[in-house]
Design a protein around this motif. Structure first.
Motif, short mmCIF file in Angstrom:
data_model
loop_
_atom_site.label_atom_id
_atom_site.label_comp_id
_atom_site.label_asym_id
_atom_site.label_seq_id
_atom_site.Cartn_x
_atom_site.Cartn_y
_atom_site.Cartn_z
N THR B 39 0.83 -1.20 0.00
CA THR B 39 0.00 0.00 0.00
C THR B 39 0.87 1.25 0.00
O THR B 39 0.61 2.20 -0.73
N ILE B 41 3.92 1.57 -1.13
CA ILE B 41 4.60 1.75 -2.41
C ILE B 41 3.63 2.27 -3.47
O ILE B 41 3.95 3.16 -4.25
N LEU B 42 2.42 1.71 -3.48
CA LEU B 42 1.44 2.18 -4.46
C LEU B 42 1.02 3.62 -4.17
O LEU B 42 0.74 4.39 -5.09
N THR B 43 0.97 3.97 -2.88
CA THR B 43 0.68 5.36 -2.54
C THR B 43 1.75 6.28 -3.12
O THR B 43 1.46 7.33 -3.69
N SER B 44 3.01 5.85 -2.98
CA SER B 44 4.11 6.65 -3.53
C SER B 44 3.97 6.77 -5.04
O SER B 44 4.18 7.83 -5.61
N ALA B 45 3.59 5.67 -5.71
CA ALA B 45 3.43 5.69 -7.16
C ALA B 45 2.35 6.69 -7.54
O ALA B 45 2.51 7.49 -8.46
#
Lengths: 211, 200
Positions: B39, B41-45
């Motif tokens: 979550t 990492i996807l938030t960062s993306a």
């Protein structure tokens, strides 16, 4: 799971590296040149906001004094509204580029109106009284005797025009500096925050799990 | 895709805020320990994707990736998008703090819907690519509609606004569809559990 994390990290890294510094915000900037207010709007990254709605409002009341649109270069210009000039209103220039993009620029009365000259006679009388005072005697006599080469108001106008001319490129530079989008520092900082926030969430979750 | 400060009326702001709080609550509740890393990492993306600008069409558009977040994270996309938007508002001045609730809901609700619509189709390899594309594109389309609705509720004329917003976002729908499709098909090969698992 580990592979996934690696894949996502690589994806993220690619995004960070390839990111051009431009995106999603509308900027507006306005300045005065010889009684005309000139402004520029653009999305961050420098793409001009074409045909954007420009509203000129009185800051105090929010009353709309003028409405115009930006041209294909994202620039707009209009002469100072009479009402604003008469009442010395602070102007709020609002740009609405559609799809919820909005920004504003404040142009105070001091910015667009010539400096008040009411104080000039005061200065003169003050200077005149000084001339008679004993302090004035210490000054070299020619300096007092010489009349100014131009009438004061005319001189002021000449100076104002010259300064405006010199300052215009600086204003442009300022605009460009303001528009530079978020840098790598912002991006990495943000990612750091995200990792931190989810770290806190993980901590809370783990503590709940132990109970 | 971000609505700026000072455009929306108070009821819309409050409504969006309340819905976002509810969504985030459910999302955090369902977020289990093992998935927090993904979550984040996807938030960062998502946080970074908004900087990838696509210079097509009349407006200013950029990648959103809400479809991808929705499909992979499910309800957890609410806290993820909320955090990313908060940091975008602080660091990039996209959107704003007052409109954070509305913006989060506009992007997260379509993502969640895509999760429920697309997820069942991901199990079979035949439909996986199409489903990924549809998920990515649909999330943008619905987000554009949500945004038009928020603008219309504050102002007037839903159809005209919706038309404008959807047309402006058409290129990004296509691009997001392709990006999501490749991401999903790749993830299905690398970590099939993530894609085909019933409850992520």
């Amino acid at each position: 799971m580990k592979q996934l994390s690696i894949f996502l990290s690589i994806l993220l890294l690619c995004l960070v590296i390839t990111t051009p510094v431009n995106a999603h915000k509308v900027n507006v900037f306005a300045y005065v040149e010889a009684g005309t207010i000139i402004g520029e709007t653009s999305f961050s990254g420098g793409r001009p906001a074409q045909n954007a709605e420009i509203l000129v409002q009185d800051r105090a009341t929010g009353a709309v004094l003028l409405q115009t649109r930006s041209d294909s270069q994202g620039t707009f210009s209009f002469s100072v509204p009479d009402r604003a000039r008469d009442e010395r209103l602070d102007l709020l220039i609002v740009v609405r580029a559609g799809e919820g993009h909005r920004n504003e620029w404040l142009l105070t009365a001091e910015d667009y109106l010539p400096v008040e000259t009411d104080t000039a006679p005061d200065d003169q009388s003050h200077a005149a009284s000084e001339r008679q005072s004993p302090v004035a005697i210490e000054l070299p006599p020619q300096q007092i005797a010489l009349p100014p080469p131009w009438p004061e108001d005319q001189l002021q106008q000449i100076i104002e025009t010259a300064v405006e001319k010199q300052v215009a490129p600086l204003k442009r530079l300022m605009l460009e500096t303001r528009q530079s989008g978020p840098g790598l520092r912002d991006i990495l900082g943000g990612i750091g925050y995200i990792v931190g926030i989810f770290g806190v969430i993980a901590l809370i979750k783990s503590q709940k799990g132990e109970k | 895709m971000h609505i700026s400060e000072g455009v929306l009326s108070a009821p819309v702001l409050i409504g969006g805020g309340v819905l976002t709080v509810i969504g985030t609550g459910i999302g955090l509740h369902r977020l289990d320990y093992d998935r927090i890393m993904n979550t984040a990492i996807l938030t960062s993306a998502f946080f970074v994707a908004s900087l990838v600008h696509v210079p097509i069409g009349p407006g200013s558009i950029h990648l959103v990736l809400n479809g991808l977040l929705g499909i992979i994270l499910g309800w957890a996309c609410f806290p993820a998008i909320l955090v990313a938007l908060l940091l975008q508002a602080v660091f990039f001045q996209f959107g704003g703090l007052l409109v954070l609730g509305v913006n989060t809901f506009n992007m997260a609700a379509p993502a969640l819907l895509c999760y429920y619509l697309v997820r069942p189709l991901l199990a079979r390899p035949k439909t996986r690519g199409v489903a990924g594309f549809a998920g990515g594109a649909l999330a943008i389309f619905l987000a554009a509609l949500c945004m038009a609705l928020s603008l219309a509720l504050s102002d007037s004329g839903f159809l005209a606004t919706a038309k404008l917003v959807v047309i402006a976002n058409l290129p990004i729908m296509l691009i997001e569809g392709i990006v999501t499709m490749f991401a999903i098909t790749f993830l299905a090969k690398v970590t099939p559990d993530l894609i085909t698992g019933s409850r992520p």
